[in-house]
Motif scaffolding. Structure first.
Motif, PDB file in Angstrom:
ATOM      1  N   MET B 361     143.967 -26.867  43.472  1.00 20.15           N
ATOM      2  CA  MET B 361     144.781 -25.851  44.129  1.00 20.15           C
ATOM      3  C   MET B 361     145.803 -26.495  45.055  1.00 20.15           C
ATOM      4  O   MET B 361     146.957 -26.072  45.121  1.00 20.15           O
ATOM      5  CB  MET B 361     143.877 -24.891  44.898  1.00 20.15           C
ATOM      6  N   LEU B 362     145.370 -27.508  45.775  1.00 18.26           N
ATOM      7  CA  LEU B 362     146.304 -28.205  46.664  1.00 18.26           C
ATOM      8  C   LEU B 362     147.461 -28.785  45.852  1.00 18.26           C
ATOM      9  O   LEU B 362     148.616 -28.722  46.261  1.00 18.26           O
ATOM     10  CB  LEU B 362     145.581 -29.320  47.419  1.00 18.26           C
ATOM     11  N   THR B 363     147.130 -29.331  44.681  1.00 20.23           N
ATOM     12  CA  THR B 363     148.169 -29.885  43.823  1.00 20.23           C
ATOM     13  C   THR B 363     149.162 -28.801  43.425  1.00 20.23           C
ATOM     14  O   THR B 363     150.364 -29.010  43.441  1.00 20.23           O
ATOM     15  CB  THR B 363     147.539 -30.472  42.543  1.00 20.23           C
ATOM     16  N   ALA B 364     148.602 -27.629  43.094  1.00 15.58           N
ATOM     17  CA  ALA B 364     149.466 -26.560  42.592  1.00 15.58           C
ATOM     18  C   ALA B 364     150.404 -26.026  43.668  1.00 15.58           C
ATOM     19  O   ALA B 364     151.546 -25.677  43.383  1.00 15.58           O
ATOM     20  CB  ALA B 364     148.617 -25.425  42.027  1.00 15.58           C
ATOM     21  N   ILE B 365     149.941 -25.933  44.916  1.00 13.58           N
ATOM     22  CA  ILE B 365     150.778 -25.271  45.920  1.00 13.58           C
ATOM     23  C   ILE B 365     151.668 -26.224  46.699  1.00 13.58           C
ATOM     24  O   ILE B 365     152.418 -25.793  47.558  1.00 13.58           O
ATOM     25  CB  ILE B 365     149.940 -24.428  46.921  1.00 13.58           C
ATOM     26  N   ALA B 366     151.594 -27.513  46.392  1.00 20.01           N
ATOM     27  CA  ALA B 366     152.458 -28.447  47.119  1.00 20.01           C
ATOM     28  C   ALA B 366     153.918 -28.106  46.869  1.00 20.01           C
ATOM     29  O   ALA B 366     154.338 -27.945  45.724  1.00 20.01           O
ATOM     30  CB  ALA B 366     152.159 -29.870  46.667  1.00 20.01           C
ATOM     31  N   ASN B 367     154.699 -27.946  47.929  1.00 22.54           N
ATOM     32  CA  ASN B 367     156.142 -27.739  47.772  1.00 22.54           C
ATOM     33  C   ASN B 367     156.870 -28.476  48.892  1.00 22.54           C
ATOM     34  O   ASN B 367     156.242 -29.205  49.670  1.00 22.54           O
ATOM     35  CB  ASN B 367     156.478 -26.248  47.742  1.00 22.54           C
ATOM     36  N   GLU B 368     158.170 -28.266  49.003  1.00 19.38           N
ATOM     37  CA  GLU B 368     158.943 -29.033  49.981  1.00 19.38           C
ATOM     38  C   GLU B 368     158.334 -28.968  51.380  1.00 19.38           C
ATOM     39  O   GLU B 368     158.309 -29.943  52.110  1.00 19.38           O
ATOM     40  CB  GLU B 368     160.386 -28.521  50.074  1.00 19.38           C
ATOM     41  N   SER B 369     157.844 -27.779  51.749  1.00 21.34           N
ATOM     42  CA  SER B 369     157.474 -27.603  53.151  1.00 21.34           C
ATOM     43  C   SER B 369     156.091 -28.169  53.490  1.00 21.34           C
ATOM     44  O   SER B 369     155.835 -28.516  54.631  1.00 21.34           O
ATOM     45  CB  SER B 369     157.519 -26.118  53.512  1.00 21.34           C
ATOM     46  N   ASN B 370     155.205 -28.245  52.513  1.00 21.89           N
ATOM     47  CA  ASN B 370     153.846 -28.657  52.884  1.00 21.89           C
ATOM     48  C   ASN B 370     153.396 -29.973  52.256  1.00 21.89           C
ATOM     49  O   ASN B 370     152.288 -30.429  52.507  1.00 21.89           O
ATOM     50  CB  ASN B 370     152.853 -27.533  52.530  1.00 21.89           C
ATOM     51  N   THR B 371     154.228 -30.557  51.427  1.00 24.42           N
ATOM     52  CA  THR B 371     153.785 -31.752  50.709  1.00 24.42           C
ATOM     53  C   THR B 371     153.306 -32.843  51.653  1.00 24.42           C
ATOM     54  O   THR B 371     152.275 -33.464  51.423  1.00 24.42           O
ATOM     55  CB  THR B 371     154.919 -32.298  49.822  1.00 24.42           C
ATOM     56  N   TYR B 372     154.034 -33.050  52.745  1.00 25.97           N
ATOM     57  CA  TYR B 372     153.658 -34.145  53.638  1.00 25.97           C
ATOM     58  C   TYR B 372     152.219 -33.969  54.131  1.00 25.97           C
ATOM     59  O   TYR B 372     151.399 -34.869  54.032  1.00 25.97           O
ATOM     60  CB  TYR B 372     154.630 -34.225  54.824  1.00 25.97           C
ATOM     61  N   GLU B 373     151.895 -32.770  54.621  1.00 27.06           N
ATOM     62  CA  GLU B 373     150.547 -32.519  55.147  1.00 27.06           C
ATOM     63  C   GLU B 373     149.499 -32.652  54.039  1.00 27.06           C
ATOM     64  O   GLU B 373     148.445 -33.239  54.242  1.00 27.06           O
ATOM     65  CB  GLU B 373     150.433 -31.111  55.747  1.00 27.06           C
ATOM     66  N   ILE B 374     149.805 -32.075  52.888  1.00 26.72           N
ATOM     67  CA  ILE B 374     148.813 -32.087  51.811  1.00 26.72           C
ATOM     68  C   ILE B 374     148.536 -33.514  51.361  1.00 26.72           C
ATOM     69  O   ILE B 374     147.382 -33.925  51.230  1.00 26.72           O
ATOM     70  CB  ILE B 374     149.288 -31.219  50.616  1.00 26.72           C
ATOM     71  N   VAL B 375     149.594 -34.286  51.201  1.00 18.54           N
ATOM     72  CA  VAL B 375     149.384 -35.651  50.733  1.00 18.54           C
ATOM     73  C   VAL B 375     148.636 -36.462  51.788  1.00 18.54           C
ATOM     74  O   VAL B 375     147.745 -37.255  51.464  1.00 18.54           O
ATOM     75  CB  VAL B 375     150.723 -36.299  50.333  1.00 18.54           C
ATOM     76  N   THR B 376     148.961 -36.247  53.044  1.00 17.09           N
ATOM     77  CA  THR B 376     148.234 -36.944  54.109  1.00 17.09           C
ATOM     78  C   THR B 376     146.745 -36.642  54.018  1.00 17.09           C
ATOM     79  O   THR B 376     145.895 -37.528  54.120  1.00 17.09           O
ATOM     80  CB  THR B 376     148.764 -36.497  55.491  1.00 17.09           C
ATOM     81  N   GLU B 377     146.437 -35.362  53.811  1.00 18.45           N
ATOM     82  CA  GLU B 377     145.037 -34.955  53.714  1.00 18.45           C
ATOM     83  C   GLU B 377     144.379 -35.607  52.490  1.00 18.45           C
ATOM     84  O   GLU B 377     143.273 -36.136  52.578  1.00 18.45           O
ATOM     85  CB  GLU B 377     144.978 -33.420  53.619  1.00 18.45           C
TER      86      GLU B 377
END
Lengths: 451, 842
Positions: B361-377
């Motif tokens: 799910m994290l992979t699916a919702i990654a977009n310009e605004s949240n990618t940095y946080e998601i990838v860090t996590e």
């Protein structure tokens, strides 16, 4: 939504209860199920998922107090329906037996079969309400002495630390008569909050959530109506998403992200004065579930340091501080930290005069463990551990260890500030003044500090 | 008491051998049977319990059948219940014995106590013995009329049980009609609910051979019946509510007021604590609003919060079921969940099956605004003690990078993974870096410098090794020691167990040779020699082929093995959008959990009464095949169904590279000339081909499809199609999902057509000349799939949608037609088939 079979297996795979409703699933389904669960290997997952398919038969299971509650079907049913049902069957049986374990099951299996026949007919769910079932079910439960109760039951959390409450109360059968011949009229309302917090390596809160339940268990006569008043400043939905500073959180009110309610709850006056009214059915049930991401003060602050100390050595320092009032006591606290997998030894150093603390290094899982019987509010504790490695490490040691995780229970304390302001029982001529227990408890769900 | 022999064989006292105990029980029961002494019921209860406990642990106690029945002549309901339990267990195996019980069960069915009447009736119907059916009809008939609702609920289910023992007895007694009237008039909600489940089951099974049952089944979905249920839904318990909601899903609303009425009525069901009720409601909302894009999106917003609450309030198992559904929604409409990404962070104590879902799910919702946080996590999880999850996390980072958000930072992270020096992390990362380079060749400098520093000795996993070798070959000019690393690897050829790695070694040695011949010549020589001596067929063949082509001409070899590459724009999705849509249609079922449509894991008869659409069973293509050939363009359109993102156009712009799937483009003169070349090359014998195609059908006895065709072929088609018809892909997609298949037909394609099919565009162009337009196509030899549409000349609103699957090796085609105006679909199919049969003819 047809269930073909229902069965309960012990941890060792023994058949405790088995009922076939539709005779569609071939023999040996219990063995098939158990083998599959025990030796699950698929998709690199260590654990069998709650639902899987073997040769066209769908197996559903939930684990309750170490027992497998299993349903099978060949039909493409609603998965939540079946899992919810299994959980509910476990609850109904617990309502009847008082205590749910292998022993109580074996002593009462005739009663359990009687229940199962009324709960499901030809694979279709009929009812799971203890209240309704009472009029169809005639066997008397054979109760197990509460002394033999293992503290695995969630209710057992109340038996420690809070002397005001009778610890056995929630393990009492809803239908059985007390051995003394009289039944005490009482009602329990528990506000149970499970908290999840992730701290960054620099100590900031990355994510935090409270998952709360108001749980009720009624032993009242004659089903009187009950009014439950919550905080007046309670808000639902984070409409005006403002930033809350938890150091000055007074007066900001309690804001729930969302909540849901039990079937019996009437919300007529909820919008105006935050009261819930309901006629509680017999047995244990959640009146309301809620979810909160509003910031709160985490009960424990954790500080971890890992430092290299020579070529084959490192030192770990863990500091925890209890951030709650000194009249509150947390119990059964465990702190765990995975160490680098080439760690061969760990020696521990506790602060002077430490009591009720235990330390351990689990060789096989390379896990550091530090546990407490209790921690009083405001207290601070430190652990130093000297690690010896079997090989030289390279790279960044902080990437090889951690994160630190923590489990605890804090009775009579809740972080959300959600409160039951009063619990009103409608006047009933037959009853005197029933006992009312309103209890709070906070538990760690996922409490993690990264290093 | 037990004889020594028995106790030796079964040393455990808690698991008695049974024999002697059973004999013992038998005599004790016999003693009590006639007794009327006070307290005798209590002793009976103890004995009965013993019998049943033996039965549960698997000891055969059928020999006390007679005694059990005798002892049950009592008014003690607990005893009766135990006896019923016992009888139910053994009757099937001992039909003779069960005759004994019939008498007393029938008598109990007339007892004063409604409880006993009900229980006896249930036991009677549960005997499952065919030759006792005649005894069931009477008690069931009076049970349905009983004034006690408990008895009626049991009688209703009893009718269903009877149906399964003997359908004809049940139908002859006219029980379904009785149930229907009870369903619509009974005052007790559970009686009504049981009638509904029983009728759904009976009519679904009858529908295959009875038109009346078919009509009755349909009538359950009529507006009055649906409203009757929905209006009183709160009188039902939560399980029956689920049943009603599942019924309502299949209701076709008459207009938008109808839709909003239902949604307002069910709104508060979303706040129910039972996840099953909430999911069933969500399904109703989603299905009702399918055709109303903006409302559909509002539904997503509305259901988000309740679902998240359910995820965190239940047991891990319940959360998993809800989370699987959220996963489906997230993948369909990622942008709606983009700001909720923190809810999908993994908690350290969650089971791995939950973590895996969350990572996806994290992979699916990654977009310009949240990618940095998601990838860090995700990078935090890469160091996780759970290696399986660590691997998944790294893969997730890679997938996000391939989605082209903030690649810059992600490449840095991936390269940091390599610095962690954990074998499995390195292995996963290498595979990702390879894919990244295929998509973003511009990053080669940064990546190659780091990859070059990795010692190939530390990499054991075949996938990772292959990735490294691929990079060595591809970027031989940038990695100074590439030829020598390859040489080292080639020298260890014998120890390399994976054929995949050996194949990659061959190709990499070739590529390296073209770039740096003097340094690689020796290594290539060794590789080719080893390859040609290899016992693995593919390795041997490839080595031999390389050898021959090098012998022929080195420049040709270079053009074949190492042509200049275009970057990959989109990696093929593992699951086709068609399958995803089917799973979505089967929301709130196991299909969502297994991520497969139901036809892939259930036999037809068990697909259940809630199956959304019958067409699912008709799909003959295997899942692998269909996922290969479904047009990619749908992928983009599928998302458009919900959203109107601007990415769509980007995707389309990029999808012109090596991918097998293309949107039709007619301005390509190249292709048409190619097509002509190919078409001419076949023998031009139009008359015979047409003839043979009919013969072909006759041989297969496809009476239905061919019968009207010969009659119609001579005359010009009756149906006039609009040559300039237009339908945008979104509308096509939506219609395709809404309309039922009105016609499925097999036909054959003539050999010239098959020859011309090497360029699928030729068929597209050919069909267009018959006013049938292609909207999407795809596939590789021998399986091709096309989606066509056409419109009636006179009425632009009357569309024909066709799926055409052509197998070029068997020269067969299967077409599925969906039409707005179903009555004319046969005429259209004829036009289509005629057009298809002319394909490839000059």
């Amino acid at each position: 939504m047809m269930i073909s079979q229902f069965f309960v297996l012990s941890q060792r795979g023994d058949n405790i209860v088995f009922r076939d409703y539709r005779a569609e699933v071939p023999k040996g389904s219990t063995e098939t199920f158990f083998r599959k669960v025990k030796f699950w290997k698929e998709d690199g997952n260590a654990e069998a998922p709650p639902i899987f398919n073997v040769d066209g038969v769908n197996y559903f299971h939930v684990k309750v107090v170490g027992l497998y509650f299993v349903a099978t079907t060949r039909v493409n049913v609603s998965p939540s329906l079946v899992l919810e049902l299994l959980q509910r069957i476990a609850r109904v049986i617990k309502d009847y037996l008082g205590v749910l374990n292998e022993d109580s099951f074996r002593k009462n299996f005739v009663l359990v079969y009687e229940l199962l026949d009324e709960v499901i007919d030809f694979g279709y769910v009929q009812t799971t309400s203890t209240e309704v079932l009472k009029s169809y079910v005639f066997n008397e439960p054979i109760l197990i002495a509460p002394a033999r109760l293992q503290p695995i039951d969630p209710a057992a959390i109340f038996t420690q630390g809070a002397k005001r409450m009778p610890g056995t109360a929630v393990t009492k059968s809803v239908v059985a008569n007390d051995p003394s011949g009289r039944r005490r009229e009482e009602i329990f309302v528990d506000i149970i909050e499970k908290i999840s917090v992730t701290f960054s390596s620099s100590g900031y809160i990355l994510t935090s959530e409270i998952d709360g339940t108001i749980q009720m268990k009624s032993y009242l006569f004659g089903n009187p109506e009950i009014r439950l008043a919550l905080n007046e400043d309670l808000n639902i939905g984070r409409g005006g998403a403002s930033v809350y500073d938890y150091r000055s959180s007074s007066g900001s009110g309690v804001i729930l992200d969302d909540c849901n309610f039990h079937e019996s709850v009437r919300l007529d006056s909820f919008d105006s004065d935050r009261t819930l009214s309901l006629v509680p059915p017999d047995g244990e049930f959640p009146v309301m579930n809620y979810r909160m991401t509003q910031e709160f003060k985490p009960p424990f602050h954790v500080n971890t340091l890992i430092e290299e100390a020579g070529r084959l050595k490192a030192e770990v320092i863990i500091k925890i501080r209890a951030e709650f009032p000194s009249d509150v006591v947390a119990n059964t606290i465990t702190i765990q930290m995975p160490l680098p997998n080439y760690t061969s030894r760990a020696s521990f150093e506790l602060e002077l005069g430490a009591t009720g603390q235990k330390t351990d290094f689990k060789e096989t899982s390379k896990m550091l463990e530090w546990s407490f019987k209790k921690i009083v509010g405001g207290a601070e504790h430190t652990l130093r551990a000297k690690l010896t490695f079997s090989q030289e490490f390279h790279g960044n040691i902080t990437k090889e260890a951690g994160p630190v995780s923590m489990t605890f229970t804090i009775p009579m304390y809740n972080v959300s500030k959600l409160q039951v302001k009063y619990l009103q029982i409608a006047k009933n001529s037959t009853s005197q003044n029933p006992y009312r227990w309103v209890r709070y408890v906070t538990q760690a769900n996922s409490y993690v500090a990264r290093i | 008491m037990a004889p020594p022999a028995a106790s030796q064989r079964y040393p455990s006292p808690s698991q008695p051998s049974g024999k002697s105990e059973v004999t013992d029980l038998k005599s004790q029961l016999r003693q009590l049977a006639g007794s009327r002494a006070p307290g005798v019921d209590d002793s009976k209860r103890d004995l009965f319990k013993k019998v049943i406990s033996y039965m549960t642990i698997g000891i055969d106690v059928s020999s006390v059948f007679g005694e059990m029945v005798m002892c049950s002549a009592t008014s003690d309901i607990v005893l009766k219940k135990m006896c019923y339990l016992y009888v139910g267990n053994y009757a099937k195996g001992n039909p003779d014995l069960s005759l004994l019980t019939i008498n007393f069960l029938q008598r109990d069915c007339k007892d004063q106590d409604p409880m006993i009447r009900g229980l006896a009736l249930r036991s009677l119907c549960s005997l499952r013995v065919p030759n006792l059916v005649e005894y069931l009809v009477g008690p069931l008939g009076s049970g349905l009329k009983d004034n006690n609702s408990y008895v009626r609920t049991i009688a209703v289910t009893g009718v269903l049980k009877l149906y399964h023992i003997s359908a004809s007895t049940c139908i002859d007694a006219d029980f379904p009609a009785t149930l229907k009237s009870l369903m619509l008039h009974d005052s007790d909600a559970q009686v009504v609910a049981n009638c509904l489940s029983a009728l759904q089951e009976i009519w679904s099974l009858e529908a295959s051979h009875s038109e009346e049952a078919c009509r009755e089944k349909e009538s359950l979905l009529s507006k009055p019946v649906i409203y009757y249920f929905l209006n009183r839904i709160k009188e039902f318990n939560e399980w029956a509510q689920c049943l009603i909601l599942e019924l309502a899903v299949k209701y076709v609303p008459s207009d938008s007021n109808d839709i909003f009425d239902i949604m307002n009525l069910l709104e508060d069901r979303l706040q129910h604590a039972n996840g099953a009720v909430v999911l069933a409601t969500v399904k109703v909302f989603l299905q009702l609003t399918l055709s109303m894009t903006d409302v559909h999106q509002q539904v997503y917003e509305r259901i988000k919060s309740p679902l998240l609450t359910l995820v965190s309030s239940g047991s891990p198992e319940q959360s998993y079921a809800i989370l699987s559904h959220l996963h489906l929604l997230v993948v369909r409409a990622p942008f709606i969940f983009a700001s909720d990404y923190k809810h999908f962070y993994c908690q350290y104590n969650e089971p791995s099956y939950v973590k895996k879902l969350k990572l996806e799910m994290l992979t699916a919702i990654a977009n310009e605004s949240n990618t940095y946080e998601i990838v860090t996590e995700l990078c935090e999880y890469a160091a996780n003690v759970d290696i399986a999850i660590a691997r998944e996390s790294i893969r997730a980072v890679g997938k996000i990078a391939l989605q082209q958000y903030d690649v810059n930072a992600i490449v840095d992270r991936l390269l940091q993974f390599l610095a962690m020096e954990k074998d499995y992390v390195t292995a996963e990362t290498l595979v990702l870096v390879k894919d990244l380079l295929r998509k973003y060749p511009q990053w080669s400098h940064d990546c190659i410098s780091v990859v070059g520093g990795i010692s190939s000795k530390n990499i054991q996993e075949p996938k990772a090794k292959s990735a490294l070798i691929w990079m060595l070959g591809e970027y031989a000019q940038d990695m100074s020691d590439a030829p020598y690393v390859l040489e080292n690897l080639i020298e260890n050829w014998e120890e390399e167990h994976s054929a995949e790695v050996r194949l990659h070694l061959l190709t990499a040695a070739m590529k390296c040779f073209f770039k740096r011949p003097p340094e690689t010549q020796r290594a290539l020589g060794i590789a080719l020699a080893a390859g040609m001596a290899d016992f693995h067929q593919d390795v041997h063949d490839r080595a031999l082929f390389y050898y021959r082509v090098l012998q022929y001409d080195v420049h040709v070899a270079e053009r074949v093995v190492s042509p200049p590459k275009q970057a990959v724009s989109v990696f093929a999705d593992t699951q086709s959008s068609e399958i995803k849509d089917r799973i979505f249609d089967e929301f709130n079922s196991l299909s969502v959990i297994y991520q497969k449509p139901s036809y892939m894991f259930t036999d037809k008869e068990h697909r259940g009464p809630f199956e959304f659409s019958d067409e699912i069973g008709n799909i003959p293509i295997t899942p692998e095949a269909s996922s290969d050939i479904v047009p990619q363009q749908f992928e983009a359109n599928d998302k458009d169904l919900l959203l109107s993102t601007d990415e769509k156009d980007d995707n389309r712009g990029l999808s012109t590279t090596g991918s097998a799937y293309t949107a039709p483009s007619y301005d390509n003169s190249n292709i048409s000339s190619q097509m002509q070349e190919l078409a001419i090359s076949g023998p031009a014998t139009p008359a015979t081909t047409q003839q043979s195609s009919f013969d072909f059908d006759d041989i297969f006895g496809l009476g239905l499809s061919t019968a009207p065709a010969p009659a119609l072929t001579p005359s010009p088609p009756l149906l006039k199609l609009n040559p300039r018809a237009a339908l945008d892909p979104g509308a096509f997609q939506q219609k395709w999902r809404q309309l039922p298949i009105s016609l499925t037909q097999d036909c054959s394609v003539n050999p010239q057509g098959i020859a011309a099919l090497t360029v699928p565009q030729s068929l597209i162009k050919h069909m267009q000349s018959h006013s049938i337009h292609c909207i999407a196509s795809g596939g590789q030899s021998p399986n091709f799939k096309f989606f066509f549409f056409a419109q009636k000349e006179s009425e632009p609103s009357s569309n024909y949608l066709t799926e055409c699957v052509i197998n070029s090796s068997s020269a067969k085609a299967q077409i599925k037609v969906k039409a707005d105006e179903q009555s004319t679909s046969q005429a259209f199919a004829t036009v289509f088939e005629t057009a298809l049969s002319e394909f490839g003819m000059p």
